[in-house]
Design a protein around this motif. Structure first.
Motif, PDB file in Angstrom:
ATOM      1  N   ASP A 273      57.274  14.093   4.128  1.00 19.89           N
ATOM      2  CA  ASP A 273      58.127  12.689   4.331  1.00 19.89           C
ATOM      3  C   ASP A 273      57.773  13.147   2.588  1.00 19.89           C
ATOM      4  N   HIS A 331      55.163   0.899   9.550  1.00 23.13           N
ATOM      5  CA  HIS A 331      54.764   1.552   9.395  1.00 23.13           C
ATOM      6  C   HIS A 331      54.157   2.668   8.542  1.00 23.13           C
ATOM      7  N   SER A 333      51.398   6.022   8.831  1.00 26.94           N
ATOM      8  CA  SER A 333      52.115   7.945   9.065  1.00 26.94           C
ATOM      9  C   SER A 333      50.407   8.177   8.581  1.00 26.94           C
ATOM     10  N   TYR A 335      48.067  11.198   6.392  1.00 23.51           N
ATOM     11  CA  TYR A 335      48.764  12.528   5.800  1.00 23.51           C
ATOM     12  C   TYR A 335      47.454  13.216   5.531  1.00 23.51           C
TER      13      TYR A 335
END
Lengths: 411, 525, 137
Positions: A273, A331, A333, A335
């Motif tokens: 990303d 959001h 996310s 990783y």
């Protein structure tokens, strides 16, 4: 014919030096570290099969080439200590620190292995720097601090360790000066930006480049495993009022997009990303990276800057929280590795030597070359003048060298 | 076999006497056929030992040499000079990279390394026996002309720099505009064809309506971007769309029309040409700021997909925003539109606000620089490659940042990729330096390791002609391939690809290469 | 019992191909001794015949190492080199040899890790498929 002094052995310095001697000039090049190549020494080539035009090999090639030029005097581990305008140019004094390792060094690294000092006192050349000769840091070395320990000298297969090496004070009269002291990375990790320096698996682009240059792949600092889900965050420390600098460091998008492509070359199944504000891929169509990302199903471009990163101590993974540009929702996310693209600051344009040469750096530390400065025989060159990538640095260095040659002594 | 070989062992490179047994290498060398002299020297780099080599070489009347040392670049120039003094052809001096191929990487296996070193020596000797002396020739450059295609920012900079090398600069400018530059400026002049090679190009140009021939020693392609042409849906529909630099001129003369000014990143937001178009952001922001300062009550918009004001231009972006310039980002899902029925209103969806704006236009300004249409013609005329987005492609960075794959042809500025004026000028200077230095040499050297055709084997399939980046192979009057030696760079691509095996690369013939690999495979290590 | 020594031939271009070898060596990297390097001006010079003949004359694997594509000093040379290798790979399957025995690699002069990895890859290929001809040496 008087030589030209070039201060700095990075891409700007070595390009300028080579251009200066191309048609019969002489150069004294002063580099403060152990080898030539500048920051590019610890940056990686970003192609695996196809060249991605990052310019790193150009810097290394010019560095290696410069060492074969008889009319260039290369002084490593050296600093200009004094510079004064003289009738024909400048009178300069250079302090050349001892390396303690001769050209017999074959780079085997046995010395480093046996050095008892914590953090070592003997080092290989920085990254891909040239020449490939080790060096000893006297301030850390037990042989000098305590008068004992000759472990490296004893193990060296070629007897290249020379404790008798001495500092030299060198005086030179030069016709002109090229000031090319380059850049330093923005201290994002030192500031613990976005968890860098706190969470092991948040690394800076400087670290990522160094590792890729040494090993050809990335490993998570926490467990050494290959990362499978990577976030790259742009503009860390740049374009910011609060942290770092306000200007754009110019080359980070270029390098980060190419590193992204390299990471996918290395492991096509990696999820990546890419967090950014604007895509400033220099000298390439602005859609090219987007088109590439679309074709790779595992790459996402996210036009939003993460506000905060949390770590998960159990796995070492990171949670990146960001507000989406389009739906204004938050959001999160996860990783397993986060790379912060840090920008650059100009290096060393405000010190005493710069001042004695008449160089005036602005409040950001950049030192533009001006026509008055040039008339006095001083030319500022490379990214110390403004943000630029290696290709632009090379072009500007060639232009400046040409200007000097055709003004100073004729061709 | 008349070869008289001298073998020189550089002790320094075979460093770690404990790794390599130099005596065994010396013995092997002296026992090999055709080896008349074996010398071991402490080192070669500082040049002092070279006189010994010359003396011995002359005494034994050797005609070729093998030097076991390290990668050529450090050692070869002085070595070749020394051998020349001894009467040894430079192409018969072979340097074997013992240091980096054998000594350094195999420190844990001295016995196998020794056998490998001995095998490499035998392979070098076997190859050396097959080599031919090669000569270089020189050809005078017929002109000192540096022809610069394009009289814009980059072209003018190139001319100024090149002229400093005592060469004759000729700018070919396709428009009739007046240019101040050294040398000759030819207005309404275009490059339409060319042949030849670096040092002696023969160009065909069109000046007005007449066609002329022009010789060139070196060429700088500075054809720029096509910013003056506004091609695209928006430019067609909007009345009075202006290129940025025209708008800037009007601003200086206070002739800007009243009403809202919109700076658009491209006249074709939905089109394929977005790939190429880039924005002269530095100049755009400067213009927008100046406009807003002069007319604080005028609404000023900058409409874009990517805000590419990089480096210090970011500060102009900040300043512009602070004085009230409005920045509107759109994306391809909702590109800005102008209704042909009402061409004075621009409709654009502002992504960051999520609203659709309808802007009543006073003027629409485009700074986009698409690739110049002329690039295709120039690329074809010179047979240099283009990049996928319509610019001229730079050659390998190994040849420098302003080189094309063809020696003597350089490229700079927006012809490479659209860019701001100051970078274009710097590239122009760099290209001018390269082109000026090239032309100032006055002659070219060629020959040595070049391709050579055996015409009886040639089937005129044209594969070599199509493969060579330098136009060295051509079909001659005998309807067989010939090599234009002045253009040949000695890469051997044509040799490797020739289906009839009609071409050889001198001193890298199939026989020479395969003898080397066979001998290497014969060693037991 | 010792593993049979893999005989590997590498055709390296004199530019970045050899530069990558030199940088690896000058960084203290070690690699398999039985690699034999043949230097060519450009990998575009390499002919399929050179690769096949090497396999006939004792090589268990052959690689070609050139500059990165588009960074070839001779512009398209390493692209040509890759074509030749591709052509030979096709022929290998007709000859009953594994395609993996012949490979094309690209490198830049600033990478010290790439050459040892290339050698390791080819050594692994020979370990996996055995010597050509299936004989022990």
């Amino acid at each position: 014919m008087m030589p030209i002094l070039v201060i700095g052995g990075g891409p700007a310095g070595v390009t300028a030096a080579k251009s200066l001697v191309d048609k019969g000039g002489e150069v004294v090049l002063v580099e403060k570290t152990d080898s030539l190549g500048g920051r590019a020494r610890e940056w990686t080539c970003k192609g695996l099969v196809e060249c991605r035009n990052c310019g790193v090999c150009y810097a290394i090639d010019r560095a290696a080439e410069l060492l074969t030029q008889p009319s260039v005097e290369v002084l490593l581990l050296s600093n200009v200590t004094f510079a004064q305008k003289s009738e024909e140019g400048f009178s300069v004094k250079i302090k050349s620190s001892p390396r303690y390792v001769t050209d017999d060094c074959i780079g085997c690294g046995k010395c480093v292995a046996v050095c008892p000092v914590d953090g070592k006192a003997v080092f290989p050349p920085t990254g891909s720097g040239q020449p490939r000769v080790h060096w000893i840091d006297r301030d850390k070395c037990l042989h000098f601090k305590k008068g004992k320990c000759s472990a490296c000298a004893e193990i060296c297969p070629t007897g290249a360790v020379d404790y008798e090496d001495r500092a030299r004070n060198i005086t030179r009269n030069v016709a002109a000066v090229v000031y090319a002291t380059g850049i330093e990375p923005i201290e994002a990790c030192e500031m613990n930006r976005l968890g860098c320096g706190r969470y092991p698996n948040v690394i800076s682009s400087v670290d990522a480049e160094k590792t890729l240059n040494e090993k050809g792949r990335l490993a998570r600092p926490s467990d050494g495993k290959a990362p499978k889900k990577i976030a790259i965050i742009q503009c860390v420390g740049s374009r910011s009022v609060k942290v770092g600098v306000e200007y754009c460091s110019k080359f980070c998008c270029k390098y980060a997009t190419k590193i992204s492509q390299l990471l996918l070359d290395i492991d096509p199944e990696v999820n990546l990303d890419f967090y950014f504000m604007d895509l400033r891929t220099l000298y390439e169509p602005q859609d090219e990276f987007k088109v590439w990302a679309k074709a790779k199903k595992t790459v996402k471009l996210i036009r939003s800057m993460p506000a905060v990163i949390f770590d998960r101590p159990d796995t070492g993974n990171l949670l990146v929280r960001v507000a989406s540009e389009t739906d204004l929702e938050i959001h999160e996310s996860e990783y397993d590795l986060v790379i912060l693209s840090v920008g650059m600051r100009p290096h060393d344009a405000t010190g005493d030597i710069a001042k004695s040469l008449g160089i005036n750096a602005d409040q950001m530390g950049f030192a533009a070359t001006t026509s008055d400065l040039e008339k006095s025989g001083v030319y500022v060159c490379g990214a110390v003048t403004q943000p630029m990538d290696i290709e632009e640095t090379a072009v500007r260095a060639m232009a400046i060298a040409s200007k000097i040659k055709t003004r100073e002594g004729g061709t | 076999m008349n070869a008289k070989i001298q073998v020189v062992l550089c002790k320094c490179c075979s460093e770690m006497p404990k790794l390599l047994n130099i005596a065994r290498l010396e013995k092997l060398a002296s026992e090999s056929g055709n080896v008349l002299s074996v010398m071991t020297l402490d080192g070669l780099c500082d040049g002092k030992e070279l006189t010994q080599i010359v003396a011995e070489a002359r005494a034994k009347e050797i005609d070729r040499a093998i030097v076991l040392a390290c990668q050529k670049k450090d050692v070869s120039p002085a070595l070749i000079k020394a051998y020349r003094r001894a009467g040894v052809n430079e192409y018969l001096v072979g340097i074997v990279n013992i240091r980096e191929e054998v000594v350094l990487p195999h420190t844990a296996e001295p016995e196998r390394a020794q056998t490998k070193a001995e095998t490499k020596l035998l392979a070098a000797i076997a190859r050396s026996r097959l080599l031919q002396p090669l000569e270089r020739s020189s050809e005078d450059m017929k002109t000192r002309n540096v022809v610069i295609v394009g009289g814009g920012v980059a072209g003018q900079a190139a001319a100024r720099e090149a002229a400093k090398y005592g060469v004759h600069t000729i700018i070919l400018e396709k428009t009739g505009k007046s240019i101040t530059a050294p040398g000759v400026v030819m207005p309404r002049a275009r490059l339409i064809g060319g042949k030849g090679y670096g040092g002696n190009f023969e160009l065909r140009i069109k000046v007005g309506e007449s066609v002329e021939d022009l010789g060139a020693a070196s060429i700088v392609v500075a054809s720029g971007g096509g910013w003056a042409t506004l091609k695209g849906a928006l430019a067609k529909t909007v009345k009075g769309a202006l290129p940025l630099y025209e708008f800037y001129q009007k601003l200086q003369l206070d002739q800007v029309p009243a009403g809202t000014v919109v700076f658009m990143d491209t006249p074709d937001p939905a089109g394929k040409t977005l790939k190429v178009q880039d924005f002269a952001w530095d100049d755009t922001l400067e213009t927008a700021i100046e406009l807003k300062k002069k007319r604080p009550d005028t609404a000023v918009f900058v409409v874009f997909q990517e805000m590419r004001a990089s480096g210090l231009s970011e500060l102009a972006y900040k300043e512009a925003a602070e004085i009230g310039v409005k920045f509107v980002r759109y994306d391809r899902s909702a590109t800005p539109k102008v209704d042909p029925k009402d061409p004075t209103v621009l409709t654009v969806k502002d992504l960051s606000q999520g609203e659709v704006l309808k802007i009543k236009l006073g003027a629409m300004v485009f700074a986009s620089i698409p690739a110049s249409q002329d690039n295709q013609i120039i690329a074809e005329a010179l047979r240099i490659p283009m990049s996928p987005d319509g610019g001229i492609r730079r050659g390998s960075i190994q040849r420098g940042p302003v080189s094309t794959p063809k020696p003597g042809v350089f490229v700079c500025g927006s012809a490479l990729f659209p860019k701001s004026r100051d970078v274009a000028a710097a590239e122009g200077e760099a290209a001018g330096k390269m082109a000026g230095e090239f032309a100032a040499r006055g002659s070219i050297e060629y020959g040595g390791i070049v391709a050579q055709v055996t015409q009886e084997k040639c089937s005129a399939c044209l594969t070599c002609v199509r493969t060579c980046p330098y136009e060295a192979p051509f079909i001659g009057t005998a309807t067989k391939a010939e090599i234009r030696v002045q253009a040949c760079q000695g890469c051997g691509m044509c040799v490797g690809i020739c289906p009839s095996k009609a071409i050889e690369l001198l001193n890298y013939t199939d026989d020479q290469i395969m003898t080397e690999s066979k001998t290497l495979l014969g060693g037991d290590f | 019992m010792t593993e049979p020594r893999p005989k590997i031939v590498g055709f390296c271009c004199e530019r970045h191909g050899m530069d990558a070898v030199v940088l690896a060596a000058r960084s203290g990297k070690q690699f398999e001794v039985s690699v034999r390097l043949v230097q060519v001006p450009c990998t575009g010079r390499v002919d399929g015949m050179h690769i096949l003949r090497s396999l006939e004359e004792g090589a268990d694997a052959v690689f070609v190492l050139g500059c990165l594509e588009k960074n070839c000093y001779y512009d398209t040379g390493s692209i040509e080199g890759r074509k030749r290798v591709g052509y030979v790979k096709q022929m290998l399957s007709e000859l009953g040899l594994e395609k993996e025995r012949v490979e094309m690699f690209n490198a830049a002069s600033s990478n010290s890790w790439v050459f040892p990895e290339i050698v390791a890859k080819m050594v692994e290929v020979v370990r996996k498929f055995g010597p050509v001809g299936g004989e022990k040496r």
